[in-house]
Design a protein around this motif. Structure first.
Motif, mmCIF file in Angstrom:
data_model
loop_
_atom_site.group_PDB
_atom_site.id
_atom_site.type_symbol
_atom_site.label_atom_id
_atom_site.label_comp_id
_atom_site.label_asym_id
_atom_site.label_seq_id
_atom_site.Cartn_x
_atom_site.Cartn_y
_atom_site.Cartn_z
ATOM 1 N N CYS A 26 0.832 -1.216 0.000
ATOM 2 C CA CYS A 26 0.000 0.000 0.000
ATOM 3 C C CYS A 26 0.861 1.259 0.000
ATOM 4 O O CYS A 26 0.608 2.191 -0.772
ATOM 5 N N LEU A 27 1.880 1.312 0.878
ATOM 6 C CA LEU A 27 2.768 2.474 0.934
ATOM 7 C C LEU A 27 3.518 2.645 -0.383
ATOM 8 O O LEU A 27 3.715 3.769 -0.854
ATOM 9 N N LEU A 58 8.750 7.652 1.435
ATOM 10 C CA LEU A 58 7.551 6.813 1.427
ATOM 11 C C LEU A 58 7.710 5.662 0.443
ATOM 12 O O LEU A 58 7.357 4.516 0.734
ATOM 13 N N GLY A 62 7.970 1.762 1.613
ATOM 14 C CA GLY A 62 7.014 0.794 1.071
ATOM 15 C C GLY A 62 7.720 -0.399 0.464
ATOM 16 O O GLY A 62 7.333 -1.551 0.690
ATOM 17 N N GLU A 98 10.445 5.336 10.528
ATOM 18 C CA GLU A 98 9.069 5.790 10.311
ATOM 19 C C GLU A 98 8.604 6.695 11.452
ATOM 20 O O GLU A 98 7.896 7.687 11.215
ATOM 21 N N ALA A 222 -4.980 7.609 5.321
ATOM 22 C CA ALA A 222 -3.526 7.462 5.252
ATOM 23 C C ALA A 222 -2.920 7.467 6.653
ATOM 24 O O ALA A 222 -2.009 6.685 6.955
ATOM 25 N N ALA A 226 -0.930 4.417 8.461
ATOM 26 C CA ALA A 226 0.418 4.563 9.018
ATOM 27 C C ALA A 226 0.469 4.051 10.463
ATOM 28 O O ALA A 226 1.403 3.343 10.850
#
Length: 248
Positions: A26-27, A58, A62, A98, A222, A226
């Motif tokens: 997804c990221l 990002l 990912g 992160e 989003a 996260a």
């Protein structure tokens, strides 16, 4: 009993790593979308290196989560202590990275304010100039969302480059004009009346409000994603260490 507990731990480890695999995908997808978005999100914020760097981070995060989710699944199925230890160390590094990125995003959130976009628009916008990426992107956004400027048509009274290029003959750019239908292929209701600033023929609402309303749901999604990814990573590290200690 100990064997059953170990099997359960392996199963849970596999499940959590599968979710990490999906979260990474997804990221990765969001990062790719930001970089190739046809509405020009990347180009609008191109003047700020921090935001572009965030998009690349990002993308990298990912990709790493995608690979590490696969690594963790293999380690859980095979019961390999080296794979589990390597997985734990990588996940720990990514978790800390992160967390740092989230803190930096909170600190520098003022770069996405109305004032920031207004300043950039009035400073760099050149009107109907498709050779300038910044101006072409803003034109695309204003036509697509049926809006004008950041706050409204009044923004262009202070756009120095736009005023200079149009010799003060136009109150607003053509991209602010109302179309039927409201799309790039739509027909202008009245180009002349619009450029003179007549309210009936131009879009009055600013793009900042329109886009904020359009993407508000996605911003929350989003953020939730996260937080979910961070929680899954934390649980995965716990299970990896427990499984590591349980394997003879």
């Amino acid at each position: 009993m100990e064997g059953d507990c170990l099997s359960c731990m392996k199963y849970l480890m596999f499940v959590f790593n599968f979710f990490i695999f999906l979260g990474g995908a997804c990221l990765l997808g969001i990062g790719i979308w930001v970089m190739v978005d046809p509405t020009g999100f990347r180009e609008i914020v191109a003047a700020n290196p921090l935001l572009i760097t965030g998009a690349y981070i990002l993308l990298a995060m990912g990709g790493l989560l995608f690979l590490l989710g696969f690594l963790g699944c293999c380690g859980a199925v095979r019961g390999d202590k080296c794979l589990l230890l390597l997985f734990f160390l990588f996940i720990l590094i990514i978790f800390l990275a992160e967390l740092s990125a989230a803190i930096l995003a909170f600190i520098f959130r003022e770069n996405l304010t109305r004032e920031f976009f207004t300043k950039e628009l009035t400073k760099h916008y050149q009107g109907h100039n498709d050779t300038d990426v910044f101006s072409a992107t803003w034109n695309s956004v204003m036509i697509t969302f049926g809006c004008c400027g950041v706050n409204g048509p009044e923004d262009f009274k202070f756009a120095s480059v736009f005023r200079l290029l149009t010799l003060d003959s136009d109150e607003v750019p053509e991209a602010c004009c109302r179309r039927e239908p409201q799309s790039r292929d739509g027909v202008l209701l009245s180009r002349e009346e619009c450029l003179l600033g007549r309210d009936l023929f131009l879009n009055k609402q600013g793009c900042y409000t329109v886009i904020l309303n359009a993407f508000e749901t996605y911003v929350y999604l989003a953020g939730a994603l996260a937080i979910g990814v961070l929680a899954i990573e934390l649980f995965a590290m716990v299970f990896a260490m427990c499984l590591f200690r349980g394997i003879q």
